[in-house]
Design a protein around this motif. Sequence first.
Motif, PDB file in Angstrom:
ATOM      1  N   TYR A   1      -2.087 -35.049  21.120  1.00  0.00           N
ATOM      2  CA  TYR A   1      -2.524 -33.709  21.520  1.00  0.00           C
ATOM      3  C   TYR A   1      -2.265 -32.705  20.388  1.00  0.00           C
ATOM      4  CZ  TYR A   1      -2.986 -29.465  24.369  1.00  0.00           C
ATOM      5  OH  TYR A   1      -3.379 -28.241  24.867  1.00  0.00           O
ATOM      6  N   ARG A   2      -1.137 -32.828  19.721  1.00  0.00           N
ATOM      7  CA  ARG A   2      -0.812 -31.895  18.639  1.00  0.00           C
ATOM      8  C   ARG A   2      -1.666 -32.137  17.396  1.00  0.00           C
ATOM      9  NH1 ARG A   2       4.569 -32.795  20.620  1.00  0.00           N
ATOM     10  NH2 ARG A   2       4.771 -34.574  19.189  1.00  0.00           N
TER      11      ARG A   2
ATOM     12  N   ARG B   1      -7.201 -32.778  22.064  1.00  0.00           N
ATOM     13  CA  ARG B   1      -6.621 -31.578  22.681  1.00  0.00           C
ATOM     14  C   ARG B   1      -7.665 -30.862  23.547  1.00  0.00           C
ATOM     15  NH1 ARG B   1      -4.299 -29.994  18.459  1.00  0.00           N
ATOM     16  NH2 ARG B   1      -5.847 -28.594  17.570  1.00  0.00           N
ATOM     17  N   ARG B   2      -8.882 -30.772  23.052  1.00  0.00           N
ATOM     18  CA  ARG B   2      -9.944 -30.091  23.795  1.00  0.00           C
ATOM     19  C   ARG B   2     -10.273 -30.819  25.096  1.00  0.00           C
ATOM     20  NH1 ARG B   2     -13.206 -30.406  20.090  1.00  0.00           N
ATOM     21  NH2 ARG B   2     -14.633 -32.031  20.770  1.00  0.00           N
TER      22      ARG B   2
ATOM     23  N   ASP C   1      -7.342 -30.600  27.687  1.00  0.00           N
ATOM     24  CA  ASP C   1      -7.334 -29.266  28.305  1.00  0.00           C
ATOM     25  C   ASP C   1      -8.450 -29.139  29.340  1.00  0.00           C
ATOM     26  OD1 ASP C   1      -5.181 -28.481  26.794  1.00  0.00           O
ATOM     27  OD2 ASP C   1      -6.363 -27.411  25.287  1.00  0.00           O
TER      28      ASP C   1
ATOM     29  N   THR D   1      -0.759 -30.596  31.244  1.00  0.00           N
ATOM     30  CA  THR D   1      -0.575 -30.602  29.794  1.00  0.00           C
ATOM     31  C   THR D   1       0.808 -30.097  29.415  1.00  0.00           C
ATOM     32  OG1 THR D   1      -2.944 -30.290  29.403  1.00  0.00           O
ATOM     33  CG2 THR D   1      -1.454 -29.691  27.616  1.00  0.00           C
TER      34      THR D   1
END
Length: 622
Positions: free
Chosen positions: A528-529, A535-536, A539, A554
Amino acid sequence: MGDDIAVVGIDCLFPRAHGVDAYWELLLGSGDAIGEVPPDRWDPAAHPDVARGGFADGIDGFDHAFFAVPPREAAAMDPHQRLLLPSVWRAIEDSGTSPSALSGSDTGVFVGVMGGEWGRLTLSGQHRPTPQLGAGSSAGMIANRVSYHLDLHGPSLAVDTACSSSLVAVHLAVQALRTEECSTAVAAGVNLVLSPTLGLVYQQLGLAAPDGRCKPFAADADGIGRADGVGVVVLRRLRDALAEGSRVYAVIRGSAVNQDGRSNGVTAPSRWSQQKVLATAYQRAGVTPDRVRFVEAHGTGTVLGDAIECAALGAVHGVPRDEPCAIGSVKGNLGHTEGAAGIAGLIKTALALHHRVVPTSRHADRENPRLRLAERGLRLIKSPLRLPRGETVAGVSSFGMGGTNAHVVLASAPAPHRSGRVPSAAGVFTVTADSAEGLRRNLLAQAGAVAGRGRAVSALCWSSNRAKTGLPYRYATTARDAEELAGTLRRDAERPARDAVRPSAAPVVGFLFTGQGSTYPGMTAGLYRDLPAYRRHLDEADAALAPHTGRSLTELLLAGDERVTGARLAQPALFAVEYALSQTLTELGVRPAAVLGHSVGEYAAAVTAGALGLADAAALVA
């Protein structure tokens, strides 16, 4: 910066220097690559005056199966073509791109090459002409072979302006990038000394050095020694290279090409034309000559050529300046690589800017006092020149025997952007090859290349997946450091290849989505980082689940919260992660032909297949 061009990939083959690392070591050690003519070129006893020069090993080798060239056609191909193809392949890989990824693109190919010895040797009365020999001996085909075998659709041309051919090819490549005729350009030069003919011509012109050595700007300079050479650079617009995070060796700020016109002889150099091409290149680069720290000169080591070039360099660079402009020439190490001379100098300069040190110019310790270098604001590089922090500007000159001159202005690369990412402790290292035996050789070669690095291998793993991939025989392993990786590669290279069948088509991919029981605190937090696409998508799944769960999954995952394994949150969290993983893989080009799910994994499989929308699946899972 908008018009600047980045050098992002390099490969080369020079006498006693097979590859970029070997070339740099030769230069740093002020090495001498001149030796006796190999017996497979010509009989030195028949032509003792041209029996020495710079000769590369293994010019008769070619992996025809790798490039899908039939054996009969490969045997008829000019060795210039055979050596250039693998060198271009390696240079593209060095740029951080898989050659297969450029297939169908507008990539241009610009190759400097001089003369046509192979055609004279094979299409003479001693041999029966064949279609293979016809295509194999054409100078234009040297560039066209590269475009054909790599399926490149941009400009493709061979350039012959005698000794300046490859630097003129670089100039044309830069122009094509600036006019957006292509988005990537391969600029190259190739030269092989296949017969004594041109050496005998030099001798009759009074230009041949008796010992086969060029001695640039030295008191004992007495002519030219011929040499083999293959050099390739991959060029991209600087803004594109920086946007993609590419390594940049150096930046091309400007270039110029001109001609002597009707001067004092068709083969004699012109000081005034050389001055003009220098001044024009600096003007286009937006650089004043006093900022140029060093020049990789043409430097053939002929009495007339050195005198005229130093006069031109002094007229342009000898402006009031704090310290003299340093000059040198790689011909002192290699000999005159003719059609590849300009690219040899350009690669040397790009590496010097990259490593921030300019190697000693061989024979500089015997400076020719008649050149009046100090008086002209010039000095020879008699010891390694350390470059200071900040931008350094350098020039590269190459002058053709017929009067076509070229000069390229380079600068050190801008400081790389720091992303703030912490490198992963481990990675997946991949190796591919065109055959089972080739894969074994590659494993051993890679083991030798990574051994001794003693550090995290995440960068190596990244480049192996991005650049050195796409061939049908494939290998992958995980590793945490270079020593572990080298040991694994050596061990696996010794294992017999079982069921090594060349795939007849692209692999068929399926996704399997697991059920409850696989969740753990902090799962995929690192991904995620580090990966914007993941990450998109996570989310997106979190937003779809939040109205039903009443909290952000998350946030729990990133915090490593133990509650994510509890019955109430484990299933929504698993669904969110599986959805984000499948969408990210699909976005990266890994598209499943089939999906299968177990338990809650069935919901993620249904969304991936398009049977359920994300919102409906989120409601059902919650």
